[in-house]
Structure formats: structure tokens, C-alpha cells
Write an enzyme that holds these catalytic residues in place. Structure first.
Site, PDB file in Angstrom:
ATOM      1  N   CYS A  95       0.867  -1.161  -0.034  1.00 25.73           N
ATOM      2  CA  CYS A  95       0.069   0.194   0.194  1.00 25.73           C
ATOM      3  C   CYS A  95       0.865   1.168  -0.036  1.00 25.73           C
ATOM      4  O   CYS A  95       0.248   2.343  -0.290  1.00 25.73           O
ATOM      5  CB  CYS A  95      -0.844   0.158   1.119  1.00 25.73           C
ATOM      6  SG  CYS A  95      -1.978  -1.542   1.331  1.00 25.73           S
TER       7      CYS A  95
ATOM      8  N   HIS B 296      -3.596   6.656   3.201  1.00 24.08           N
ATOM      9  CA  HIS B 296      -4.025   5.448   2.645  1.00 24.08           C
ATOM     10  C   HIS B 296      -5.270   5.256   3.429  1.00 24.08           C
ATOM     11  O   HIS B 296      -5.661   5.145   4.565  1.00 24.08           O
ATOM     12  CB  HIS B 296      -2.895   4.552   3.333  1.00 24.08           C
ATOM     13  CG  HIS B 296      -3.130   3.038   2.846  1.00 24.08           C
ATOM     14  ND1 HIS B 296      -3.848   2.725   1.615  1.00 24.08           N
ATOM     15  CD2 HIS B 296      -3.349   1.914   3.504  1.00 24.08           C
ATOM     16  CE1 HIS B 296      -4.118   1.386   1.431  1.00 24.08           C
ATOM     17  NE2 HIS B 296      -3.513   1.035   2.678  1.00 24.08           N
TER      18      HIS B 296
ATOM     19  N   ASN C 283     -10.128  -0.692   0.963  1.00 23.07           N
ATOM     20  CA  ASN C 283      -8.780  -0.715   0.796  1.00 23.07           C
ATOM     21  C   ASN C 283      -8.293  -1.323  -0.652  1.00 23.07           C
ATOM     22  O   ASN C 283      -8.209  -2.427  -0.594  1.00 23.07           O
ATOM     23  CB  ASN C 283      -8.009  -1.356   2.118  1.00 23.07           C
ATOM     24  CG  ASN C 283      -6.095  -1.368   2.099  1.00 23.07           C
ATOM     25  OD1 ASN C 283      -5.878  -0.965   1.131  1.00 23.07           O
ATOM     26  ND2 ASN C 283      -5.699  -1.864   2.975  1.00 23.07           N
TER      27      ASN C 283
HETATM   28  N1  ACO Z   1     -17.522  -9.658  11.261  1.00 20.40           N
HETATM   29  C1  ACO Z   1     -18.047  -9.849  12.470  1.00 20.40           C
HETATM   30  N2  ACO Z   1     -17.165 -10.207  13.563  1.00 20.40           N
HETATM   31  C2  ACO Z   1     -15.862 -10.257  13.209  1.00 20.40           C
HETATM   32  C3  ACO Z   1     -15.350 -10.207  11.971  1.00 20.40           C
HETATM   33  C4  ACO Z   1     -16.335  -9.673  11.013  1.00 20.40           C
HETATM   34  N3  ACO Z   1     -16.023  -9.428   9.814  1.00 20.40           N
HETATM   35  N4  ACO Z   1     -13.883 -10.032  12.008  1.00 20.40           N
HETATM   36  C5  ACO Z   1     -13.907 -10.029  13.128  1.00 20.40           C
HETATM   37  N5  ACO Z   1     -14.620 -10.357  14.078  1.00 20.40           N
HETATM   38  C6  ACO Z   1     -14.783 -10.469  15.467  1.00 20.40           C
HETATM   39  C7  ACO Z   1     -13.630 -11.346  15.691  1.00 20.40           C
HETATM   40  O1  ACO Z   1     -13.779 -12.713  15.602  1.00 20.40           O
HETATM   41  C8  ACO Z   1     -13.592 -11.115  17.366  1.00 20.40           C
HETATM   42  O2  ACO Z   1     -14.147 -11.796  17.981  1.00 20.40           O
HETATM   43  P1  ACO Z   1     -13.482 -12.863  19.009  1.00 20.40           P
HETATM   44  O3  ACO Z   1     -12.384 -12.297  19.811  1.00 20.40           O
HETATM   45  O4  ACO Z   1     -14.538 -13.337  19.767  1.00 20.40           O
HETATM   46  O5  ACO Z   1     -12.950 -13.931  18.148  1.00 20.40           O
HETATM   47  C9  ACO Z   1     -14.138  -9.380  17.264  1.00 20.40           C
HETATM   48  O6  ACO Z   1     -14.868  -9.437  16.247  1.00 20.40           O
HETATM   49  C10 ACO Z   1     -12.999  -8.686  17.504  1.00 20.40           C
HETATM   50  O7  ACO Z   1     -12.157  -8.907  16.365  1.00 20.40           O
HETATM   51  P2  ACO Z   1     -10.779  -7.923  15.979  1.00 20.40           P
HETATM   52  O8  ACO Z   1      -9.808  -8.474  15.182  1.00 20.40           O
HETATM   53  O9  ACO Z   1     -10.061  -7.638  17.233  1.00 20.40           O
HETATM   54  O10 ACO Z   1     -11.442  -6.528  15.596  1.00 20.40           O
HETATM   55  P3  ACO Z   1     -10.874  -5.294  15.231  1.00 20.40           P
HETATM   56  O11 ACO Z   1     -11.634  -4.253  15.807  1.00 20.40           O
HETATM   57  O12 ACO Z   1      -9.431  -5.155  15.654  1.00 20.40           O
HETATM   58  O13 ACO Z   1     -11.006  -5.028  13.665  1.00 20.40           O
HETATM   59  C11 ACO Z   1      -9.847  -5.191  11.630  1.00 20.40           C
HETATM   60  C12 ACO Z   1     -10.364  -6.094  12.780  1.00 20.40           C
HETATM   61  C13 ACO Z   1     -10.834  -4.422  10.971  1.00 20.40           C
HETATM   62  C14 ACO Z   1      -9.226  -6.217  10.846  1.00 20.40           C
HETATM   63  C15 ACO Z   1      -8.787  -4.283  12.237  1.00 20.40           C
HETATM   64  O14 ACO Z   1      -7.796  -4.913  12.978  1.00 20.40           O
HETATM   65  C16 ACO Z   1      -7.999  -3.555  11.248  1.00 20.40           C
HETATM   66  O15 ACO Z   1      -8.332  -2.760  10.266  1.00 20.40           O
HETATM   67  N6  ACO Z   1      -6.535  -3.801  10.923  1.00 20.40           N
HETATM   68  C17 ACO Z   1      -5.779  -3.235  10.014  1.00 20.40           C
HETATM   69  C18 ACO Z   1      -5.943  -4.108   8.750  1.00 20.40           C
HETATM   70  C19 ACO Z   1      -5.407  -3.312   7.577  1.00 20.40           C
HETATM   71  O16 ACO Z   1      -5.319  -2.053   7.450  1.00 20.40           O
HETATM   72  N7  ACO Z   1      -4.785  -4.045   6.718  1.00 20.40           N
HETATM   73  C20 ACO Z   1      -4.276  -3.647   5.338  1.00 20.40           C
HETATM   74  C21 ACO Z   1      -2.818  -3.160   5.479  1.00 20.40           C
HETATM   75  S1  ACO Z   1      -2.550  -2.652   3.899  1.00 20.40           S
HETATM   76  C22 ACO Z   1      -1.736  -3.561   3.012  1.00 20.40           C
HETATM   77  O17 ACO Z   1      -0.630  -3.683   2.754  1.00 20.40           O
HETATM   78  C23 ACO Z   1      -2.621  -4.597   2.116  1.00 20.40           C
END
Ligand code: ACO
Length: 330
Positions: free
Chosen positions: A116, A256, A286
Site C-alpha cells: 500500500c 492510505h 482498501n
Molecule cells: N464480522 C463480525 N465479527 C468479526 C469480523 C467480521 N468481519 N471480523 C472479526 N470479527 C470478530 C472477531 O472474531 C473478534 O471476536 P472474538 O475475539 O470473539 O473472536 C471480534 O470481532 C473483534 O475482532 P478484532 O480482530 O479484534 O477486531 P478489530 O476491531 O481489531 O478489527 C480489523 C479488525 C478491522 C481487521 C482491524 O484490526 C484492522 O483494520 N486492522 C488493520 C488492517 C489493515 O489495514 N490491513 C491492510 C494493510 S495495507 C496492505 O498492505 C494490504
């Protein structure tokens, strides 16, 4: 140009595929909800290409749009840089495919891979060639078709990503305008938190890698999240310091587009108001390398980027990598 020259973006273009996949659509495949995705990411929908579309197809279209805006012909181009983690194939490079598609017969061409952050890396490379007078016009394209390396049954990743291409033509301008400074960085010790495990020389494609779903994005979301908030703020501060510009002087920050909570966390650290930040992730998710150039192109189209304004781009990505730039818009 007497007294040396700077590089500037002189035209942009972007392509977003027409097919929309909403959060409601995803509810049919995975255990999730529109409400959860909106709340945790800010994303409402994303765009996905048809099966027969590859990176070079939309990269070419975006490139041609940017060239038209810049008034630069295919023969004028000296170099084409394509940033992507989803090239048509390992080789030839997507940049060479684009070069052939547009007939840029005088241009050198190569791909770069900084996920990214790739558009920032590409802009920084282009800037060097233009400032030294080696080249005059360079086409930098950020393109990714993440839909084809996304496991649509993995709710931790598939909610986040979309497809797109964004392009910019860079050319020479007077000192004091255009790109005033750029900053790049990398921390390979964090490479494991965001990767595509198989398909390279470490783990070539096999029946086993396919069965184990190792050709899809593998991500530790919370680690990426923490890194992203910290680095978006610090790379923005660093590039401003380099250009001797204060935070208050920013007219528009184009971050980004990964997650609204990452953007909010970063701008809170910086103390910048949301109304000075361009956001379009609710529509596209993204789009990796395409995220910043697509957002820039939309910001220009919406009249949010004007001559003389201070525009900052800031991104992060797999690698881990990051990059930023500050421009006085021409
Ligand atoms: N729908 C419903 N529930 C979900 C989902 C979903 N899609 N995904 C996860 N959950 C659940 C999880 O299972 C968890 O429950 P559990 O602990 O009982 O298993 C709960 O929701 C919380 O999960 P978290 O992973 O802690 O959720 P978080 O608030 O951290 O959000 C997310 C996750 C959106 C992925 C976040 O961490 C994020 O945006 N991270 C950055 C990712 C990113 O930007 N990546 C791209 C980088 S750029 C590149 O190079 C491609």
C-alpha cells in the site's frame, strides 16, 4: 530551468471497477454484519473486477486518463513505474504490459512492490529522475486487484479489500513548487503480520499450497492496526519537518484508505481536523497501491485540491513499509 527543478504531479487518472460488493452481500458468505463492518472499518462497499480483468487492464486505463489530463503523449513518457502486489504475472512486469498497451515506445518500465506504500515509493523514485534532469515525464501507477488474492470466506480480511487503479504523470516545475519532500521507510521485522505465503520461491504453488489456502492474504489485523496509526502520524510529521512546513499549513491530507479508525487515530495524534482529510474508503475499501492515487484523483475532481495548496500524502503497507510526501500543488 534556472536554479534547478522540482518534480510535480501534472495529471491524474483513476479507474474503479463498476461491480459493487456491499457489506450486505458479504453477509451471505461469512458470519458478519453490515453494522459490524461499518463500525469497525468505516467501509460500506467495495469494487471488484470481473474475472477476465487483470491489473494491466485497469492500470492502462488509469494511465491514459492521467496522460490526457497532463497533456503528455505516449511518446513523451521516459519511464513507467507500476506499483502492485497483484501483477498480471510474475514476469513480464505489469509496467511493460502497460508500456505496450499505450505505445510508450521511448519509456523504460518496471514494477515495484511496497504494497500500500507503493505509490509513495514510485513518486519518490520519479522525483529523483526528474530533479536530476535524467527524465522529463514519468507515469506512476498504483494498481491492485486484491479480490483475486482474498479468501472470501475469511471474515477477518475479506471485508477490507477492493480493486482499483490510480495514476499520475510527473513532470518538471520550478523549485519551490510541486513535490517539496518525501519520506520512505521500512521495517522488515514486521513482514510476518501481513503476507501472501505461497506462490513465490519460498513456497512454490502446489496442490498442497492451494488446499491450505496459502495463496490468499494472511494478516494479523490488530498488529497492522497499531503499526498503522503510529506510522501514519510519524511519517506525516517527518515529511513536514523535512519541507519546513507546519501542520497548520496543510490544506488537505490524503491518507492510505484502510480503516476509518486508523485514519482517526492518526489524525488525533497529529491534531488535524477531519475536514482537512480526504476519505473515500466507505465506497472502495482498501485498494492497496491504488488507494492514494485514486483518492487524490477524486479529491481533484471534487475541487478539494487547488493551485498553491499544501497537499500531504501518507501511507503504510505490507513489508512493513511506509511513505509520505508533501506537495505545493501546481
Ligand atoms: N464480522 C463480525 N465479527 C468479526 C469480523 C467480521 N468481519 N471480523 C472479526 N470479527 C470478530 C472477531 O472474531 C473478534 O471476536 P472474538 O475475539 O470473539 O473472536 C471480534 O470481532 C473483534 O475482532 P478484532 O480482530 O479484534 O477486531 P478489530 O476491531 O481489531 O478489527 C480489523 C479488525 C478491522 C481487521 C482491524 O484490526 C484492522 O483494520 N486492522 C488493520 C488492517 C489493515 O489495514 N490491513 C491492510 C494493510 S495495507 C496492505 O498492505 C494490504
Amino acid at each position: 530551468m534556472a536554479g534547478g527543478r522540482n518534480a510535480a504531479i501534472i495529471g491524474t487518472g483513476s479507474v474503479i471497477p463498476p461491480r459493487i460488493v456491499t457489506n450486505k452481500d458479504l453477509e451471505k458468505y461469512i458470519q458478519t454484519s453490515d453494522e459490524w463492518i461499518r463500525e469497525r472499518t468505516g467501509i460500506h462497499e467495495r469494487r471488484v473486477v470481473e474475472d477476465d480483468i487483470a491489473a494491466s487492464d485497469i492500470a492502462t486505463q488509469a494511465g491514459l486518463l492521467a496522460m490526457e489530463k497532463a497533456g503528455v503523449s505516449a511518446e513523451d513518457l521516459d519511464l513507467i513505474i507500476v506499483s502492485t502486489v497483484t501483477p498480471d504475472m510474475a514476469f513480464p512486469s505489469t509496467a511493460c504490459l502497460v508500456q505496450n498497451n499505450i505505445g510508450a515506445k521511448n519509456a523504460a518500465a518496471f514494477d515495484l512492490e511496497a504494497a500500500c506504500s507503493g505509490f509513495s515509493y514510485g513518486m519518490t523514485i520519479a522525483k529523483q529522475f526528474i530533479e536530476t534532469g535524467t527524465y522529463t515525464y514519468i507515469l506512476v501507477i498504483g494498481v491492485d486487484i486484491l479480490s483475486k488474492i482474498t479468501n472470501w470466506r475469511d471474515r477477518h480480511t475479506c471485508i477490507l479489500f477492493g480493486d482499483g487503479a490510480g495514476a499520475a504523470v510527473l513532470g518538471p516545475v520550478n523549485k519551490g513548487e510541486g513535490i517539496l519532500a518525501t519520506c520512505l521507510g521500512a521495517d522488515g521485522s514486521g513482514g510476518h503480520v501481513l503476507k501472501l505465503p505461497a506462490g513465490g520461491s519460498r513456497m512454490p504453488a502446489s496442490h498442497e499450497t492451494v488446499e491450505k489456502k496459502l495463496h490468499y492474504i494472511d494478516m494479523d489485523g490488530s498488529e497492522v492496526f497499531k503499526f498503522a496509526v503510529r506510522i501514519m502520524a510519524s511519517t506525516t510529521k517527518e515529511v513536514l519537518k523535512k519541507a519546513n512546513i507546519s501542520l497548520e499549513d496543510i490544506d488537505l491530507l490524503i491518507p492510505h484508505q484502510a480503516n476509518i479508525r486508523i485514519i482517526d487515530g492518526a489524525i488525533k495524534r497529529l491534531g488535524i481536523d477531519r475536514d482537512k482529510v480526504f476519505i473515500n474508503l466507505h465506497k472502495y475499501g482498501n485498494t492497496s497501491s491504488a488507494s492514494i492515487p485514486v483518492a487524490l484523483d477524486e479529491a481533484i475532481a471534487e475541487g478539494r485540491v487547488k493551485k498553491g495548496q499544501i497537499i500531504v500524502l501518507a501511507g503504510f503497507g505490507a513489508g512493513l513499509t511506509w511513505g509520505s510526501s508533501v506537495m505545493k500543488w501546481v
